[in-house]
Design a protein around this motif. Structure first.
Motif, PDB file in Angstrom:
ATOM      1  N   LEU A  26       0.745  -0.998  -0.008  1.00  0.00           N
ATOM      2  CA  LEU A  26      -0.105  -0.017   0.039  1.00  0.00           C
ATOM      3  C   LEU A  26       0.746   1.392  -0.048  1.00  0.00           C
ATOM      4  CD1 LEU A  26      -3.140   0.449   2.257  1.00  0.00           C
ATOM      5  CD2 LEU A  26      -1.380   2.440   1.780  1.00  0.00           C
ATOM      6  N   VAL A  27       0.877   2.301  -0.950  1.00  0.00           N
ATOM      7  CA  VAL A  27       1.547   3.404  -1.329  1.00  0.00           C
ATOM      8  C   VAL A  27       0.624   4.403  -1.356  1.00  0.00           C
ATOM      9  CG1 VAL A  27       3.242   4.494  -2.401  1.00  0.00           C
ATOM     10  CG2 VAL A  27       3.256   2.138  -2.624  1.00  0.00           C
ATOM     11  N   ILE A  28       0.933   5.544  -0.369  1.00  0.00           N
ATOM     12  CA  ILE A  28       0.179   6.875  -0.146  1.00  0.00           C
ATOM     13  C   ILE A  28       0.812   7.803  -1.203  1.00  0.00           C
ATOM     14  CG2 ILE A  28      -0.983   8.433   1.194  1.00  0.00           C
ATOM     15  CD1 ILE A  28      -0.920   6.361   3.462  1.00  0.00           C
ATOM     16  N   PHE A  29       0.260   8.137  -2.462  1.00  0.00           N
ATOM     17  CA  PHE A  29       0.949   8.739  -3.413  1.00  0.00           C
ATOM     18  C   PHE A  29       0.350  10.137  -3.844  1.00  0.00           C
ATOM     19  CE2 PHE A  29       2.529   9.180  -7.835  1.00  0.00           C
ATOM     20  CZ  PHE A  29       3.745   9.139  -7.637  1.00  0.00           C
ATOM     21  N   ASN A  30       1.129  11.103  -4.164  1.00  0.00           N
ATOM     22  CA  ASN A  30       0.786  12.352  -4.630  1.00  0.00           C
ATOM     23  C   ASN A  30       0.504  12.295  -6.085  1.00  0.00           C
ATOM     24  OD1 ASN A  30       0.321  15.122  -5.487  1.00  0.00           O
ATOM     25  ND2 ASN A  30       1.212  15.770  -3.665  1.00  0.00           N
ATOM     26  N   ASP A  31      -0.378  11.963  -6.679  1.00  0.00           N
ATOM     27  CA  ASP A  31      -0.519  11.827  -8.279  1.00  0.00           C
ATOM     28  C   ASP A  31      -0.645  13.260  -8.863  1.00  0.00           C
ATOM     29  OD1 ASP A  31      -3.039  11.770  -7.493  1.00  0.00           O
ATOM     30  OD2 ASP A  31      -3.447  10.368  -8.892  1.00  0.00           O
ATOM     31  N   THR A  32      -1.302  13.995  -8.073  1.00  0.00           N
ATOM     32  CA  THR A  32      -1.266  15.364  -8.486  1.00  0.00           C
ATOM     33  C   THR A  32      -0.123  16.132  -9.011  1.00  0.00           C
ATOM     34  OG1 THR A  32      -3.425  15.501  -6.998  1.00  0.00           O
ATOM     35  CG2 THR A  32      -2.360  17.626  -7.851  1.00  0.00           C
ATOM     36  N   TRP A  33       1.063  15.946  -8.212  1.00  0.00           N
ATOM     37  CA  TRP A  33       2.311  16.878  -8.641  1.00  0.00           C
ATOM     38  C   TRP A  33       3.336  15.868  -9.114  1.00  0.00           C
ATOM     39  CZ3 TRP A  33       3.129  21.737  -8.721  1.00  0.00           C
ATOM     40  CH2 TRP A  33       2.281  22.710  -7.912  1.00  0.00           C
ATOM     41  N   PHE A  34       3.013  14.613  -9.044  1.00  0.00           N
ATOM     42  CA  PHE A  34       4.240  13.597  -9.364  1.00  0.00           C
ATOM     43  C   PHE A  34       3.749  12.554 -10.295  1.00  0.00           C
ATOM     44  CE2 PHE A  34       5.158  15.014  -5.204  1.00  0.00           C
ATOM     45  CZ  PHE A  34       6.552  15.207  -5.116  1.00  0.00           C
TER      46      PHE A  34
END
Length: 246
Positions: A26-34
């Motif tokens: 489980l990865v909590i990721f910032n797909d807005t900026w990355f």
């Protein structure tokens, strides 16, 4: 339970030097900026490759937890912490704006947790809790695994003493330079381990701001910047005279 700015997925976490922690549950990721380093073959693919700079946190999920499973999860999470992850100053306001460059305090500590549905047979939670603490005592401060959660048993995390008060450790400022104190909240009818975990994770995410400014360069073709050449001087455009007055 998390706001939409936090994408919750599984994938392979890697750094700009080519090192990887492998596939994470489980990865909590910032797909807005990355962006992803490499997307999966389909929208359901688990083999998405993600830059560690864009990761807020990593959770290893275990159906049944015993000492062997704990050790394996700790190994995976410590590998994530040891990836090259440039520090983001605490004065960063948003992902692309900061007021200073001092990294004495940071805004991008990596949250990590082991989350288990239940204990394996003949496994004592106190023994696992003791092992969790002992392994963390061998690690550097920024490699420490943030939390251990077992449903129906409790949640373990870290705290530190601040002017006589005990506060949760966020691994971002004062607690980087203070003695860590194990903090344990046993599960009960009035204190759900999952709710305690969600509360703990949300608090860390609330204080976290990542830095995305050089990801495209860092994960791009090696040496791309070396191919840039200065153009012919006759092609250069001079500054407007009215701007010179400014």
């Amino acid at each position: 339970l998390l706001p939409r700015r936090y994408q919750v997925i599984s994938g392979v976490v890697s750094d700009r030097n080519g090192s990887t922690a492998g596939h994470c549950d489980l990865v909590i990721f910032n797909d807005t900026w990355f962006p992803a380093i490499k997307t999966g073959a389909t929208s359901y693919s688990r083999r998405r490759h993600l830059p560690v700079e864009g990761v807020y946190g990593v959770v290893e999920v275990k159906q049944s937890l015993n000492e062997k499973a704990l050790d394996e999860a700790m190994e995976k999470l410590v590998a994530c912490h040891r990836l090259h992850r440039p520090l983001v100053p605490r004065d960063r306001i948003t992902e692309n704006r900061e007021r200073g460059a001092c990294t004495h305090a940071i805004s991008n500590p990596l949250y990590s947790a082991i989350f288990a549905v239940e204990l394996a047979r003949r496994t004592d939670f106190q023994d696992l809790l003791t092992r969790f603490v002992q392994i963390n005592k061998l690690l550097k401060r920024r490699e420490v695994v943030t939390a251990l959660v077992v449903l129906g048993k409790g949640t373990a995390s870290w705290a530190f003493a601040d002017s006589g008060d005990v506060r949760p450790a966020m691994f971002s400022y004062e607690d980087l330079y203070s003695t860590l104190i194990p903090s344990y909240a046993p599960a009960s009818a009035d204190d759900c381990a999952f709710y305690r975990f969600a509360q703990h994770l949300s608090s860390h995410l609330y204080h976290s701001v990542l830095g995305a400014e050089d990801v495209a360069v860092a994960y791009g073709e090696a040496g791309e910047r070396q191919h840039i050449k200065l153009a012919n001087a006759e092609w250069q455009i001079p500054v407007d005279e009215d701007l010179m007055d400014f």
